[in-house]
Design a protein around this motif. Structure first.
Motif, mmCIF file in Angstrom:
data_model
loop_
_atom_site.group_PDB
_atom_site.id
_atom_site.type_symbol
_atom_site.label_atom_id
_atom_site.label_comp_id
_atom_site.label_asym_id
_atom_site.label_seq_id
_atom_site.Cartn_x
_atom_site.Cartn_y
_atom_site.Cartn_z
ATOM 1 N N PHE A 218 9.860 27.638 25.784
ATOM 2 C CA PHE A 218 10.859 28.482 26.417
ATOM 3 C C PHE A 218 10.436 29.955 26.379
ATOM 4 N N GLU A 219 9.861 30.380 25.237
ATOM 5 C CA GLU A 219 9.403 31.764 25.141
ATOM 6 C C GLU A 219 8.281 32.040 26.141
ATOM 7 N N GLU A 220 7.367 31.094 26.271
ATOM 8 C CA GLU A 220 6.239 31.266 27.189
ATOM 9 C C GLU A 220 6.725 31.419 28.626
ATOM 10 N N VAL A 221 7.736 30.647 28.979
ATOM 11 C CA VAL A 221 8.237 30.666 30.356
ATOM 12 C C VAL A 221 9.114 31.892 30.616
ATOM 13 N N SER A 222 9.991 32.198 29.655
ATOM 14 C CA SER A 222 11.001 33.242 29.897
ATOM 15 C C SER A 222 10.637 34.612 29.344
ATOM 16 N N GLY A 223 9.782 34.638 28.324
ATOM 17 C CA GLY A 223 9.478 35.898 27.662
ATOM 18 C C GLY A 223 10.597 36.396 26.766
ATOM 19 N N ASN A 224 11.610 35.578 26.540
ATOM 20 C CA ASN A 224 12.767 35.955 25.724
ATOM 21 C C ASN A 224 12.397 35.918 24.240
ATOM 22 N N ARG A 225 12.526 37.050 23.539
ATOM 23 C CA ARG A 225 12.149 37.128 22.130
ATOM 24 C C ARG A 225 13.071 36.333 21.221
ATOM 25 N N ALA A 226 14.269 36.018 21.693
ATOM 26 C CA ALA A 226 15.165 35.199 20.876
ATOM 27 C C ALA A 226 14.553 33.830 20.619
ATOM 28 N N PHE A 227 13.898 33.286 21.642
ATOM 29 C CA PHE A 227 13.219 32.000 21.458
ATOM 30 C C PHE A 227 12.080 32.137 20.444
ATOM 31 N N ALA A 228 11.401 33.275 20.458
ATOM 32 C CA ALA A 228 10.297 33.503 19.525
ATOM 33 C C ALA A 228 10.793 33.502 18.087
ATOM 34 N N ARG A 229 11.912 34.187 17.842
ATOM 35 C CA ARG A 229 12.454 34.220 16.483
ATOM 36 C C ARG A 229 12.882 32.827 16.033
ATOM 37 N N GLY A 230 13.480 32.068 16.929
ATOM 38 C CA GLY A 230 13.888 30.708 16.585
ATOM 39 C C GLY A 230 12.697 29.816 16.281
ATOM 40 N N ALA A 231 11.624 29.945 17.065
ATOM 41 C CA ALA A 231 10.427 29.138 16.838
ATOM 42 C C ALA A 231 9.801 29.469 15.491
ATOM 43 N N ASP A 232 9.732 30.755 15.175
ATOM 44 C CA ASP A 232 9.148 31.165 13.894
ATOM 45 C C ASP A 232 9.955 30.611 12.723
ATOM 46 N N ALA A 233 11.280 30.683 12.836
ATOM 47 C CA ALA A 233 12.137 30.171 11.759
ATOM 48 C C ALA A 233 11.963 28.665 11.602
ATOM 49 N N ALA A 234 11.852 27.956 12.730
ATOM 50 C CA ALA A 234 11.680 26.502 12.674
ATOM 51 C C ALA A 234 10.353 26.135 12.021
ATOM 52 N N ILE A 235 9.306 26.880 12.332
ATOM 53 C CA ILE A 235 8.006 26.608 11.721
ATOM 54 C C ILE A 235 8.061 26.862 10.218
ATOM 55 N N GLY A 236 8.696 27.957 9.812
ATOM 56 C CA GLY A 236 8.823 28.248 8.391
ATOM 57 C C GLY A 236 9.583 27.162 7.653
ATOM 58 N N LEU A 237 10.676 26.692 8.255
ATOM 59 C CA LEU A 237 11.446 25.613 7.644
ATOM 60 C C LEU A 237 10.596 24.350 7.536
ATOM 61 N N GLY A 238 9.804 24.078 8.571
ATOM 62 C CA GLY A 238 8.943 22.908 8.540
ATOM 63 C C GLY A 238 7.886 22.993 7.463
ATOM 64 N N VAL A 239 7.341 24.179 7.242
ATOM 65 C CA VAL A 239 6.338 24.356 6.189
ATOM 66 C C VAL A 239 6.940 24.061 4.819
ATOM 67 N N VAL A 240 8.145 24.574 4.572
ATOM 68 C CA VAL A 240 8.817 24.308 3.299
ATOM 69 C C VAL A 240 9.072 22.810 3.152
ATOM 70 N N GLY A 241 9.575 22.166 4.213
ATOM 71 C CA GLY A 241 9.825 20.733 4.157
ATOM 72 C C GLY A 241 8.559 19.935 3.957
ATOM 73 N N ALA A 242 7.459 20.405 4.555
ATOM 74 C CA ALA A 242 6.188 19.692 4.422
ATOM 75 C C ALA A 242 5.692 19.697 2.983
ATOM 76 N N LEU A 243 5.974 20.768 2.258
ATOM 77 C CA LEU A 243 5.563 20.819 0.854
ATOM 78 C C LEU A 243 6.288 19.750 0.038
ATOM 79 N N GLY A 244 7.601 19.600 0.279
ATOM 80 C CA GLY A 244 8.353 18.558 -0.413
ATOM 81 C C GLY A 244 7.880 17.166 -0.032
ATOM 82 N N ALA A 245 7.619 16.971 1.258
ATOM 83 C CA ALA A 245 7.130 15.666 1.707
ATOM 84 C C ALA A 245 5.763 15.365 1.109
#
Length: 303
Positions: free
Chosen positions: A75-102
């Motif tokens: 969505f960020e690539e298509v729209s250029g909307n920075r809100a999507f960028a912040r959401g993607a970064d947060a999701a990746i960070g959450l995934g990294v934390v979850g990956a450590l537990g897994a």
């Protein structure tokens, strides 16, 4: 099929087995060195407290988070909307934390595997480690405002994570890791004779058959205990295990079960052993599936 060839290719890699053996030895040695506290930590990571392996529960967090991140990146690539960028970064960070537990729980479960499952499990873990490294790199690139490169690295990480997920699925459905190995056994619903009472010595583990289901018997004083003889963890023969007080220790991976009710006392097993009611009729020990809230026991009335 290409996927079957991939599994066969991994299984044939000669370097996996010695690496797996050294790593398992180190992990199991660390648990043993920790004594009772080390065993408690391992049991918690296996999911004994949950009654179900903990690792599969935690794997949903990184894969789900990284899927959301991939969508938001698009969505960020298509729209250029920075809100999507912040959401993607947060999701990746959450995934990294979850990956450590897994990773921690998966490594604990993997330490109790053997043969082909051990080799495929090691490949699964190495791929997941690679995916974690790629997503961590992606976060760093994003913080450095190299977002396009960060998105590219994240997409590569997503592909690697899904390849690892395929191997994880094969471990469960192909190698039967993390499943209840008693689930397909059908205990008799009615009392079924399995052994003459006079043939069951005191304090001796004995394997008998109830219809087509292996059953473990133990006589202790005036009581007879009966559990499924096949270990729920990896199918080990409990009749060849060690008797410890009123519990039995599986000879394969050391899972310990209470003979009173089949409860898991120590992992790596997480599923309890099915229990049986027992009785003695006309000199024969008879068993049937335990009714809810009824102890698996018998009074020796006819010896």
């Amino acid at each position: 099929m290409a996927t079957d060839r991939a599994i066969q290719f991994i299984d044939r890699q000669p370097w996996l087995e010695p690496l797996a053996e050294r790593l398992q030895s180190s992990l199991n040695g660390a648990v043993a060195a920790g004594g009772p506290a080390g065993q408690q930590v391992a049991d918690a990571l296996h999911g004994v407290w949950l009654g179900h392996p903990l690792h599969p529960v935690l794997t949903d967090l990184p894969l789900g988070s990284w899927t959301v991140a991939a969508v938001l990146d698009a969505f960020e690539e298509v729209s250029g909307n920075r809100a999507f960028a912040r959401g993607a970064d947060a999701a990746i960070g959450l995934g990294v934390v979850g990956a450590l537990g897994a990773a921690v729980t998966g490594l604990t479960d993997w330490s109790q595997t053997d043969n082909r499952a051990r080799r495929i499990g090691l490949a699964h873990g190495l791929l997941n480690t690679g995916a974690l490294a790629l997503y961590t790199t992606s976060l760093i690139l994003r913080r450095l405002n190299a977002r396009k490169a960060g998105r590219g690295v994240a997409m590569l990480g997503y592909l690697v994570a899904n390849a690892a997920g395929y191997l994880g699925g094969h471990l469960v459905f192909g190698e039967q890791v993390g499943v209840d190995h008693t689930a397909d056994q059908l205990p008799p619903g009615e009392f079924t004779p399995v052994l003459r009472a006079a043939e069951l010595p005191e304090n001796e583990l004995r394997r008998v058959m109830a219809d087509r289901m292996p059953v473990l018997l133990l006589r202790r004083g005036e009581r007879i205990y009966a559990l499924a003889e096949t270990c729920s963890h990896q199918g080990g023969p409990l009749s060849e295990g060690k008797l410890e007080d009123l519990s039995v220790i599986c000879p394969w991976h050391g899972s310990r079960f209470a003979l009173e009710n089949g409860q898991v006392l120590n992992g790596p097993a997480t599923f309890p052993q099915p229990c049986f009611e027992t009785r003695v009729q006309d000199g024969q020990i008879e068993v049937r599936a335990a009714r809810p809230q009824l102890p698996a026991q018998a009074q020796l009335q006819d010896l």
